[in-house]
Design an enzyme around this catalytic site. Structure first.
Site, PDB file in Angstrom:
ATOM      1  N   ASP A  67       0.813  -1.216   0.000  1.00  0.00           N
ATOM      2  CA  ASP A  67       0.000   0.000   0.000  1.00  0.00           C
ATOM      3  C   ASP A  67       0.849   1.270   0.000  1.00  0.00           C
ATOM      4  OD1 ASP A  67       0.931  -0.440   2.581  1.00  0.00           O
ATOM      5  OD2 ASP A  67      -1.025  -0.922   3.399  1.00  0.00           O
ATOM      6  N   ASN A 136      -7.448  -2.582  14.417  1.00  0.00           N
ATOM      7  CA  ASN A 136      -8.815  -2.938  14.023  1.00  0.00           C
ATOM      8  C   ASN A 136      -8.829  -4.146  13.078  1.00  0.00           C
ATOM      9  OD1 ASN A 136      -7.813  -1.960  11.643  1.00  0.00           O
ATOM     10  ND2 ASN A 136      -9.289  -0.299  11.397  1.00  0.00           N
ATOM     11  N   HIS A 138      -7.142  -4.576  10.309  1.00  0.00           N
ATOM     12  CA  HIS A 138      -6.946  -4.381   8.867  1.00  0.00           C
ATOM     13  C   HIS A 138      -5.676  -5.096   8.411  1.00  0.00           C
ATOM     14  CE1 HIS A 138      -4.717  -0.270   9.609  1.00  0.00           C
ATOM     15  NE2 HIS A 138      -3.834  -1.232   9.473  1.00  0.00           N
ATOM     16  N   GLU A 143      -9.700  -1.889   5.418  1.00  0.00           N
ATOM     17  CA  GLU A 143     -10.311  -1.558   6.706  1.00  0.00           C
ATOM     18  C   GLU A 143     -11.582  -2.388   6.903  1.00  0.00           C
ATOM     19  OE1 GLU A 143      -8.549   0.116   8.589  1.00  0.00           O
ATOM     20  OE2 GLU A 143      -8.045   2.133   7.938  1.00  0.00           O
TER      21      GLU A 143
END
Ligand code: F6R
Length: 256
Positions: A67, A136, A138, A143
């Site tokens: 990313d 979280n 990801h 996400e």
């Protein structure tokens, strides 16, 4: 899913580098999927050391990063381009033409996403993909959401992710709101996946990765369906797992 628990971050980093190094020795023209963030920094340091000691050779290696922030120039010292050159590529003998990082500055971002997936497909496919994990859950910048994304795409970053990453910027406002990321589908196509997690703040995400319901609301949970995943954790990241879930790694020097 194989789970290896190491004494601490140092031994996790060494173990991860040894696994990547073994892959490189077995297949010198391996395609490596790489991650940024704090977690793999120790692994990169160990890989550089192994390269300096003549144990591994990057000359035929190809890399694809997961990313990049959207609209953050590569020269910005918080871009993932900058990170990768600073933490790895500037210190090894990789052919820079074989390095691939999504271009978050592309004029036609949709085309950039398609092009990135095509380049991965045109390589022999990712042999081993390194992942960190968000608090979280990801993976890449996929996400929590309502469905799994297949290919490379642009995402709006969760506020929790922006807050977690604000430690690298001078203020929260400076943290980009969007990123370009490989999709869960692109990650899933990798032949082998090596997920690294360190620290107590990752313990819940790790528990859900291993034991939770498989749902795009916990993006890493999809890894339960992959045939070759290794989680390398330190004790804190593994603290919500039971001892039956994992193997404990002994430092070689400590094995009698
Ligand atoms: C980075 C990436 C992210 C990070 C994750 C954990 O390329 O894809 O998923 O791996 O945000 O970041 P750290 O390691 O900083 O806790």
């Amino acid at each position: 899913m194989r789970i290896i628990v190491c004494e601490n971050y140092q031994s996790l980093s060494k173990k991860a580098a040894q696994i990547i190094g073994s892959q490189m020795i077995l297949k010198p023209n391996s395609v490596l999927g790489l991650a940024t963030g704090s977690t793999p920094i120790g692994m990169y340091k160990n890989l550089i050391k192994m390269y300096e000691e003549g144990l591994i050779d990057f000359s035929k290696i190809t890399t694809f990063n997961l990313d990049e922030y959207y609209n953050l120039p590569a020269e910005n010292n918080q871009s993932y381009h900058y990170f990768m050159y600073d933490n790895l590529f500037n210190h090894i003998n990789i052919n820079k033409e074989n390095v691939h990082i999504p271009n978050g500055m592309a004029q036609d971002i949709d085309n950039e996403c398609l092009h990135y997936d095509k380049m991965i497909d045109n390589s022999s496919g990712i042999d081993i993909q390194v992942l960190g994990i968000g608090n979280n859950a990801h993976i890449g910048f996929n996400e929590p959401t309502i469905n799994f994304n297949k290919g490379t795409h642009v995402v709006t970053l969760d506020e929790s992710t922006r807050k977690a990453n604000a430690r690298f910027f001078s203020s929260l406002e400076e943290v980009p709101t969007k990123a370009i990321t490989m999709g869960t589908g692109s990650i899933f196509k990798s032949k082998k996946i090596l997920l690294l997690a360190s620290g107590k703040n990752k313990a819940e995400a790790i528990y859900n990765t291993v034991h939770g319901k498989v749902t795009p609301e916990v993006p890493s949970s999809i890894l339960q369906f992959h045939q070759d995943v290794i989680l390398i954790l330190d004790k804190e990241a593994a603290s919500l797992l039971s001892k039956d879930d994992y193997e404990v790694v002994q430092e070689v020097s400590k094995v009698k």
